[in-house]
Design a protein around this motif. Structure first.
Motif, PDB file in Angstrom:
ATOM      1  N   MET A  79       1.057  -0.974   0.495  1.00 29.99           N
ATOM      2  CA  MET A  79      -0.271  -0.430  -0.397  1.00 29.99           C
ATOM      3  C   MET A  79       0.784   1.539   0.036  1.00 29.99           C
ATOM      4  SD  MET A  79      -3.023   0.104   0.072  1.00 29.99           S
ATOM      5  CE  MET A  79      -3.599   1.614  -0.707  1.00 29.99           C
ATOM      6  N   SER A  80       1.697   1.272   0.845  1.00 26.09           N
ATOM      7  CA  SER A  80       3.114   2.550   0.432  1.00 26.09           C
ATOM      8  C   SER A  80       3.671   2.533  -0.627  1.00 26.09           C
ATOM      9  CB  SER A  80       4.426   2.006   2.068  1.00 26.09           C
ATOM     10  OG  SER A  80       4.895   3.154   1.644  1.00 26.09           O
ATOM     11  N   ALA A  81       3.647   1.211  -1.447  1.00 28.35           N
ATOM     12  CA  ALA A  81       4.244   1.508  -3.339  1.00 28.35           C
ATOM     13  C   ALA A  81       3.012   2.260  -3.167  1.00 28.35           C
ATOM     14  CB  ALA A  81       4.742   0.252  -3.487  1.00 28.35           C
ATOM     15  N   ILE A  82       2.191   1.946  -3.823  1.00 24.98           N
ATOM     16  CA  ILE A  82       1.159   2.109  -4.329  1.00 24.98           C
ATOM     17  C   ILE A  82       0.599   3.807  -4.415  1.00 24.98           C
ATOM     18  CG2 ILE A  82      -1.084   1.291  -3.566  1.00 24.98           C
ATOM     19  CD1 ILE A  82      -0.690   2.242  -6.856  1.00 24.98           C
ATOM     20  N   SER A  83       0.519   4.271  -3.095  1.00 23.89           N
ATOM     21  CA  SER A  83       0.029   5.341  -2.719  1.00 23.89           C
ATOM     22  C   SER A  83       1.301   6.361  -2.847  1.00 23.89           C
ATOM     23  CB  SER A  83      -0.010   5.614  -1.724  1.00 23.89           C
ATOM     24  OG  SER A  83       1.052   5.286  -0.214  1.00 23.89           O
ATOM     25  N   THR A  84       2.643   5.964  -2.481  1.00 19.18           N
ATOM     26  CA  THR A  84       4.085   7.096  -3.316  1.00 19.18           C
ATOM     27  C   THR A  84       3.886   7.136  -4.535  1.00 19.18           C
ATOM     28  OG1 THR A  84       4.920   5.656  -0.877  1.00 19.18           O
ATOM     29  CG2 THR A  84       6.262   7.388  -3.289  1.00 19.18           C
ATOM     30  N   LEU A  85       3.649   6.838  -5.353  1.00 17.87           N
ATOM     31  CA  LEU A  85       3.587   6.137  -6.667  1.00 17.87           C
ATOM     32  C   LEU A  85       2.124   7.551  -6.720  1.00 17.87           C
ATOM     33  CD1 LEU A  85       4.253   5.063  -9.755  1.00 17.87           C
ATOM     34  CD2 LEU A  85       3.026   3.667  -9.437  1.00 17.87           C
ATOM     35  N   LEU A  86       1.425   6.879  -6.497  1.00 16.14           N
ATOM     36  CA  LEU A  86       0.007   8.888  -6.998  1.00 16.14           C
ATOM     37  C   LEU A  86       0.734   9.594  -7.037  1.00 16.14           C
ATOM     38  CD1 LEU A  86      -2.797   5.684  -5.532  1.00 16.14           C
ATOM     39  CD2 LEU A  86      -2.529   6.440  -8.087  1.00 16.14           C
ATOM     40  N   ARG A  87       0.991   9.273  -5.122  1.00 15.23           N
ATOM     41  CA  ARG A  87       1.293  11.140  -5.022  1.00 15.23           C
ATOM     42  C   ARG A  87       2.254  11.763  -5.632  1.00 15.23           C
ATOM     43  NH1 ARG A  87      -0.993  12.436  -0.199  1.00 15.23           N
ATOM     44  NH2 ARG A  87      -2.391  11.031   1.139  1.00 15.23           N
ATOM     45  N   VAL A  88       3.488  10.411  -6.518  1.00 15.26           N
ATOM     46  CA  VAL A  88       4.511  11.057  -6.921  1.00 15.26           C
ATOM     47  C   VAL A  88       4.176  11.503  -8.261  1.00 15.26           C
ATOM     48  CG1 VAL A  88       6.884  10.636  -8.113  1.00 15.26           C
ATOM     49  CG2 VAL A  88       6.540  10.440  -5.883  1.00 15.26           C
ATOM     50  N   LEU A  89       2.998  10.894  -8.509  1.00 16.11           N
ATOM     51  CA  LEU A  89       2.340  11.299 -10.631  1.00 16.11           C
ATOM     52  C   LEU A  89       1.155  12.187 -10.703  1.00 16.11           C
ATOM     53  CD1 LEU A  89       2.273   7.864 -12.252  1.00 16.11           C
ATOM     54  CD2 LEU A  89       3.434   9.536 -13.063  1.00 16.11           C
ATOM     55  N   LEU A  90       0.352  12.220  -9.096  1.00 16.90           N
ATOM     56  CA  LEU A  90      -0.829  13.200  -9.645  1.00 16.90           C
ATOM     57  C   LEU A  90      -0.623  14.350  -9.083  1.00 16.90           C
ATOM     58  CD1 LEU A  90      -3.840  10.111  -8.917  1.00 16.90           C
ATOM     59  CD2 LEU A  90      -2.213  11.013 -11.036  1.00 16.90           C
ATOM     60  N   SER A  91      -1.695  15.221  -9.933  1.00  8.41           N
ATOM     61  CA  SER A  91      -2.228  16.339  -9.510  1.00  8.41           C
ATOM     62  C   SER A  91      -3.175  17.215  -9.647  1.00  8.41           C
ATOM     63  CB  SER A  91      -0.818  17.680 -10.373  1.00  8.41           C
ATOM     64  OG  SER A  91       0.297  17.346 -10.528  1.00  8.41           O
ATOM     65  N   PRO A  92      -3.046  18.312  -8.407  1.00  4.34           N
ATOM     66  CA  PRO A  92      -5.052  18.291  -8.516  1.00  4.34           C
ATOM     67  C   PRO A  92      -4.992  18.389 -10.006  1.00  4.34           C
ATOM     68  CG  PRO A  92      -3.664  19.263  -6.842  1.00  4.34           C
ATOM     69  CD  PRO A  92      -2.356  19.056  -7.813  1.00  4.34           C
ATOM     70  N   GLY A  93      -6.489  17.917 -10.402  1.00  2.00           N
ATOM     71  CA  GLY A  93      -7.971  18.246 -10.962  1.00  2.00           C
ATOM     72  C   GLY A  93      -6.862  16.927 -12.253  1.00  2.00           C
ATOM     73  N   ASP A  94      -6.079  15.933 -12.024  1.00  2.00           N
ATOM     74  CA  ASP A  94      -5.536  15.002 -12.580  1.00  2.00           C
ATOM     75  C   ASP A  94      -6.653  13.624 -13.182  1.00  2.00           C
ATOM     76  OD1 ASP A  94      -3.126  16.190 -14.028  1.00  2.00           O
ATOM     77  OD2 ASP A  94      -2.094  14.634 -11.830  1.00  2.00           O
ATOM     78  N   ALA A  95      -6.137  13.043 -14.714  1.00  2.00           N
ATOM     79  CA  ALA A  95      -7.889  11.969 -14.370  1.00  2.00           C
ATOM     80  C   ALA A  95      -7.304  11.266 -14.436  1.00  2.00           C
ATOM     81  CB  ALA A  95      -8.063  12.106 -16.564  1.00  2.00           C
ATOM     82  N   VAL A  96      -7.575   9.667 -14.408  1.00  2.00           N
ATOM     83  CA  VAL A  96      -6.783   8.938 -13.708  1.00  2.00           C
ATOM     84  C   VAL A  96      -7.678   7.208 -14.127  1.00  2.00           C
ATOM     85  CG1 VAL A  96      -7.576   9.099 -10.917  1.00  2.00           C
ATOM     86  CG2 VAL A  96      -5.359   7.283 -11.727  1.00  2.00           C
ATOM     87  N   VAL A  97      -7.222   6.789 -14.109  1.00  2.00           N
ATOM     88  CA  VAL A  97      -7.655   5.458 -15.132  1.00  2.00           C
ATOM     89  C   VAL A  97      -7.325   3.812 -13.844  1.00  2.00           C
ATOM     90  CG1 VAL A  97      -8.605   3.847 -16.518  1.00  2.00           C
ATOM     91  CG2 VAL A  97      -7.948   5.912 -17.531  1.00  2.00           C
ATOM     92  N   LEU A  98      -8.076   3.582 -12.486  1.00  6.53           N
ATOM     93  CA  LEU A  98      -8.531   2.266 -11.875  1.00  6.53           C
ATOM     94  C   LEU A  98      -9.005   0.906 -12.359  1.00  6.53           C
ATOM     95  CD1 LEU A  98      -8.529   4.265  -9.070  1.00  6.53           C
ATOM     96  CD2 LEU A  98      -6.329   4.027  -9.682  1.00  6.53           C
TER      97      LEU A  98
END
Length: 369
Positions: A79-98
């Motif tokens: 969970m730390s791996a995925i949450s860190t990846l998401l925080r490094v990649l994403l900025s406010p307003g971005d679109a993400v496909v899950l």
């Protein structure tokens, strides 16, 4: 040193130093917090503080990165791996496909912990359909294949191609497949991540996770985020995982053998329905999975009549325990509806362990009645 391609050899040798007379094959964990600076100042690239770097981490990162085909950055949990990846990649307003049918905590993290980002969250079931416009303007496309817990499969190479045409970053949760079973980076993904709590460490006794990428700048961004957030793995857990990696090839082989035998035994059982395992030739995902998976795993799924039937099955079994993790040497089941997964009450994810195949099949059949 000669380069070897065999899975077993790479698992046993990966990240280990050259043999030295009088030294162990794998030296013990480096448990220091501060390191000697060589005086009042840091000397060269030497380690100076345990949160920033640790030789025990680097040894396992080398081993896992070689299996993934990239550079590995360790984290204290999946969970730390995925949450860190998401925080490094994403900025406010971005679109993400899950993946709408993937690990539920990933979706929960995006919707709750990243709520202030006001993300455009688009969920697609792993087997699709994947409409063209789902990639439009997306910053990140996260895939999970085989999916947890449904064991569905998606085409990594094709979806990576389409996502890259839309200039999206592609990450693949490879937890169920493992780095021996599937290499998403070779199929076009930009990042591969996994909960190493599961099969890689394989003994149900530690938490660990990782992200592997090929882009040097992104490696540094992940390491910086890990250092500043303090989301660092413990050296002892890291050492345990590295020690356990030596038997990964053997464990996966027995787990897949047990999964195959159980799936064959349960296929015509009157109390079992909705049986899915990508390794089975009659599984809807088998043909696609065969094109991108190097070997099968030990996790499959099926459905019993309801929650009480699952509880009764576990009570009657001598070898199968109820547990929410998977990939360990012990066979386990998890009734996923109890965690909020959108599945029927009797839906079971079964993780085949390393028990004797004949014993395990006999026990499961007896417990089902």
């Amino acid at each position: 040193m000669t380069e070897f391609d065999g899975d077993g050899t790479r698992c046993v040798q990966g990240g280990h130093p050259a043999p030295e007379a009088g030294a162990p094959f794998l030296s013990g964990p480096v448990l220091a917090a501060p390191y000697h600076l060589g005086g009042a100042d840091r000397v060269g690239g030497a380690d100076f503080y345990g949160r920033a770097g640790n030789p025990t981490w680097r040894a396992l990162e080398k081993a896992v990165g070689d299996l993934d085909g990239g550079q590995c950055v360790l984290f204290p949990s999946g969970m730390s791996a995925i949450s860190t990846l998401l925080r490094v990649l994403l900025s406010p307003g971005d679109a993400v496909v899950l993946p709408g049918d993937g690990y539920y905590a990933t979706r929960q993290f995006v919707r709750e912990e990243l709520a202030e980002y006001d993300l455009d969250v688009r969920e697609v079931p792993t087997p699709g359909p994947w409409p063209d416009d789902v990639f439009d303007g997306a910053r990140l496309v996260l895939l999970e294949t085989p999916s947890n817990p449904g064991m569905d499969v998606c085409d990594i190479a094709e979806l990576a191609r389409r996502a890259h045409e839309a200039r999206a970053f592609v990450a693949v949760d490879n937890t169920t497949a493992t780095p021996l079973g599937q290499r998403p980076l070779e199929l076009g993904a930009d990042a591969v991540l996994a909960s190493d709590t599961k099969a890689l460490s394989g003994h149900s006794d530690l938490l660990l996770g990782h992200v592997s990428v090929r882009d040097e700048e992104f490696v540094h961004a992940l390491i910086r985020a890990r250092t500043l957030s303090g989301a660092v793995p413990g050296p002892f857990e890291t050492w345990l995982a590295h020690r356990s990696m030596g038997t990964l090839d053997l464990r996966l082989s027995r787990q897949a053998e047990n999964a195959r035998a159980l799936v064959e035994a349960l296929r015509d059982h009157p109390g079992v329905s909705d049986l899915r395992w990508p390794g089975s030739p009659d599984d809807p995902s088998h043909e696609l999975a065969s094109t991108q998976m190097r070997r099968w795993g030990g996790v499959f799924r099926f459905r019993l009549a309801g929650a009480e039937k699952v509880a009764e099955f576990v009570r009657r079994s001598a070898l199968v325990a109820g547990a929410t993790s998977f990939g360990g040497i012990h066979s386990t089941v998890d009734r996923r509806a109890q965690w909020g997964d959108p599945v029927p009450e009797g839906f079971v994810r079964f993780s085949a362990g390393c028990e004797d195949t004949a014993d395990l099949v006999a026990d499961v059949l007896a417990a089902l009645g």
